[in-house]
Design a protein around this motif. Structure first.
Motif, PDB file in Angstrom:
ATOM      1  N   ASN A 160       0.855  -1.224   0.145  1.00 33.52           N
ATOM      2  CA  ASN A 160       0.036   0.059  -0.087  1.00 33.52           C
ATOM      3  C   ASN A 160       0.940   1.102   0.058  1.00 33.52           C
ATOM      4  OD1 ASN A 160      -3.117  -0.067   0.253  1.00 33.52           O
ATOM      5  ND2 ASN A 160      -2.461  -1.860   1.463  1.00 33.52           N
ATOM      6  N   ILE A 161       2.055   1.116   0.721  1.00 37.92           N
ATOM      7  CA  ILE A 161       2.857   2.394   0.597  1.00 37.92           C
ATOM      8  C   ILE A 161       3.298   2.765  -1.009  1.00 37.92           C
ATOM      9  CG2 ILE A 161       5.206   3.132   0.968  1.00 37.92           C
ATOM     10  CD1 ILE A 161       5.029   1.885   3.611  1.00 37.92           C
ATOM     11  N   PHE A 162       3.335   1.612  -1.850  1.00 41.30           N
ATOM     12  CA  PHE A 162       3.880   1.768  -3.265  1.00 41.30           C
ATOM     13  C   PHE A 162       2.424   2.185  -3.953  1.00 41.30           C
ATOM     14  CE2 PHE A 162       7.585  -0.921  -2.582  1.00 41.30           C
ATOM     15  CZ  PHE A 162       8.246  -0.077  -3.202  1.00 41.30           C
ATOM     16  N   ASN A 163       1.289   1.671  -3.617  1.00 35.54           N
ATOM     17  CA  ASN A 163       0.224   2.144  -4.178  1.00 35.54           C
ATOM     18  C   ASN A 163      -0.232   3.664  -4.090  1.00 35.54           C
ATOM     19  OD1 ASN A 163      -0.050  -0.770  -5.197  1.00 35.54           O
ATOM     20  ND2 ASN A 163      -1.793  -1.074  -3.517  1.00 35.54           N
ATOM     21  N   MET A 164      -0.191   4.220  -2.549  1.00 33.77           N
ATOM     22  CA  MET A 164      -0.664   5.188  -2.415  1.00 33.77           C
ATOM     23  C   MET A 164       0.313   6.321  -2.754  1.00 33.77           C
ATOM     24  SD  MET A 164      -2.504   4.876   1.432  1.00 33.77           S
ATOM     25  CE  MET A 164      -1.054   4.263   2.210  1.00 33.77           C
ATOM     26  N   GLY A 165       1.778   5.963  -2.906  1.00 40.19           N
ATOM     27  CA  GLY A 165       2.745   6.810  -3.482  1.00 40.19           C
ATOM     28  C   GLY A 165       2.538   7.063  -4.775  1.00 40.19           C
TER      29      GLY A 165
ATOM     30  N   ILE B   6       4.285   9.954  -6.687  1.00 36.88           N
ATOM     31  CA  ILE B   6       5.854   9.857  -6.232  1.00 36.88           C
ATOM     32  C   ILE B   6       6.397   8.912  -7.077  1.00 36.88           C
ATOM     33  CG2 ILE B   6       7.419   9.409  -4.085  1.00 36.88           C
ATOM     34  CD1 ILE B   6       4.929   9.939  -2.508  1.00 36.88           C
ATOM     35  N   ALA B   7       7.602   9.115  -7.523  1.00 38.62           N
ATOM     36  CA  ALA B   7       8.084   8.267  -8.431  1.00 38.62           C
ATOM     37  C   ALA B   7       8.621   7.011  -7.369  1.00 38.62           C
ATOM     38  CB  ALA B   7       9.429   8.898  -8.922  1.00 38.62           C
ATOM     39  N   ARG B   8       8.642   5.685  -8.318  1.00 38.44           N
ATOM     40  CA  ARG B   8       8.927   4.408  -7.369  1.00 38.44           C
ATOM     41  C   ARG B   8      10.187   4.591  -6.759  1.00 38.44           C
ATOM     42  NH1 ARG B   8       6.797  -0.524  -7.483  1.00 38.44           N
ATOM     43  NH2 ARG B   8       8.125  -2.383  -6.887  1.00 38.44           N
ATOM     44  N   LYS B   9      11.248   5.023  -7.463  1.00 37.03           N
ATOM     45  CA  LYS B   9      12.244   5.125  -6.963  1.00 37.03           C
ATOM     46  C   LYS B   9      12.346   6.009  -5.519  1.00 37.03           C
ATOM     47  CE  LYS B   9      15.956   5.077  -9.772  1.00 37.03           C
ATOM     48  NZ  LYS B   9      17.090   5.584 -10.640  1.00 37.03           N
ATOM     49  N   GLU B  10      11.819   7.055  -5.580  1.00 35.28           N
ATOM     50  CA  GLU B  10      11.496   7.898  -4.391  1.00 35.28           C
ATOM     51  C   GLU B  10      10.965   7.224  -3.362  1.00 35.28           C
ATOM     52  OE1 GLU B  10      10.184  12.417  -2.856  1.00 35.28           O
ATOM     53  OE2 GLU B  10       9.753  11.755  -5.258  1.00 35.28           O
ATOM     54  N   ILE B  11       9.761   6.404  -3.826  1.00 32.97           N
ATOM     55  CA  ILE B  11       9.157   5.576  -2.746  1.00 32.97           C
ATOM     56  C   ILE B  11      10.099   4.672  -2.216  1.00 32.97           C
ATOM     57  CG2 ILE B  11       7.292   3.870  -2.248  1.00 32.97           C
ATOM     58  CD1 ILE B  11       5.685   5.299  -4.501  1.00 32.97           C
ATOM     59  N   GLU B  12      10.814   3.743  -2.893  1.00 37.77           N
ATOM     60  CA  GLU B  12      11.785   2.851  -2.458  1.00 37.77           C
ATOM     61  C   GLU B  12      12.822   3.608  -1.343  1.00 37.77           C
ATOM     62  OE1 GLU B  12      13.426   1.280  -6.183  1.00 37.77           O
ATOM     63  OE2 GLU B  12      11.806  -0.101  -6.200  1.00 37.77           O
TER      64      GLU B  12
END
Length: 248
Positions: free
Chosen positions: A116-121, A126-132
């Motif tokens: 869900n952090i990825f989904n909501m981000g 928010i770019a996937r790399k930034e979420i990671e």
């Protein structure tokens, strides 16, 4: 000093289609839905949500937007965020925007907290790399521990709130748009959430807060816009407005 947010003569109306029954039309006319109802032929009613709204925000400005339910507060935020395109007028924003209107957008109870952090981000742009790169900090701040890899449907209401709040406050935007001040339900988490919100506010170059709380506006804002049925009823300093007018 150049303006960071410039809203110039913004107007917006919504079409509501296929409304034929007079009784339904009369019912709609009595609802508080954010503006003036305009009839167009037999099948369409337009809701005038915003009418000729203008203001500018410079570096460090914090604008509070107040008004009764349906006055157009949330609609104005969505126009500034680019979610809605105005019928007339223009909106110019310099820098990145964080729009906290529906902070739970993208939450899926069947998925784990980490998923869900990825989904909501991603739903927040928010770019996937930034979420990671922010993943461990988000998990640590949420205090979810091993629960982060369990489905959200196993979470308590407070745990869900901490997860959503932690993701929503990850970005450090130039322009912060808030539909009510965001807090977290757990009493033990309250101070952390308040400090996080204050830090987010301090690091933003400009902020727009839609709220019913004049006390909150006085606490965090230096400008105030009051809307009444989509029109400007007041624009100026926070101290220059008599909040008792909203109680009438």
């Amino acid at each position: 000093m150049s303006d960071i947010v410039e809203v110039n003569g913004v107007e917006l109306s919504y079409p509501i289609y296929s409304i034929r029954a007079n009784s339904l039309r009369n019912t709609l006319a009595n609802l508080v839905i954010g503006g003036k109802l305009l009839k167009d032929g037999q099948d369409i009613i337009h809701v005038q949500a915003l009418h000729n709204i203008s203001f500018t925000l410079g570096e460090g400005d914090r604008l509070g937007v107040m008004g009764h339910n349906g006055a157009g507060k949330s609609t104005l935020l969505k126009v500034i965020a680019g979610i809605y395109e105005p019928d007339r007028g223009s909106v110019k924003v310099k820098g990145d925007i964080s729009c906290m209107i529906d902070i739970g957008l993208g939450l899926d109870a069947a998925h784990t907290g980490r998923e869900n952090i990825f989904n909501m981000g991603r739903m927040r742009g928010i770019a996937r790399k930034e979420i990671e790169s922010n993943m461990e900090e988000i998990i640590e701040f949420s205090e979810l521990g091993a629960f982060i890899d369990l489905p959200v449907q196993t979470y308590s209401a407070g745990m869900r709130t901490r997860l959503v709040f932690s993701v929503a406050t990850t970005l450090k935007p130039d322009v912060l748009l808030l539909d009510e001040w965001i807090g977290a339900g757990d009493a033990a988490f309250h101070d952390k959430a308040t400090n996080r919100m204050n830090s987010l506010l301090e690091n933003s170059r400009a902020m727009v807060l839609a709220t019913h709380s004049h006390g909150m506006v006085k606490k965090v804002c230096n400008k105030l816009l009051v809307l009444d049925q989509g029109r400007e009823a007041y624009y100026g300093s926070v101290d220059g407005y008599d909040a008792s007018a909203l109680m009438q």
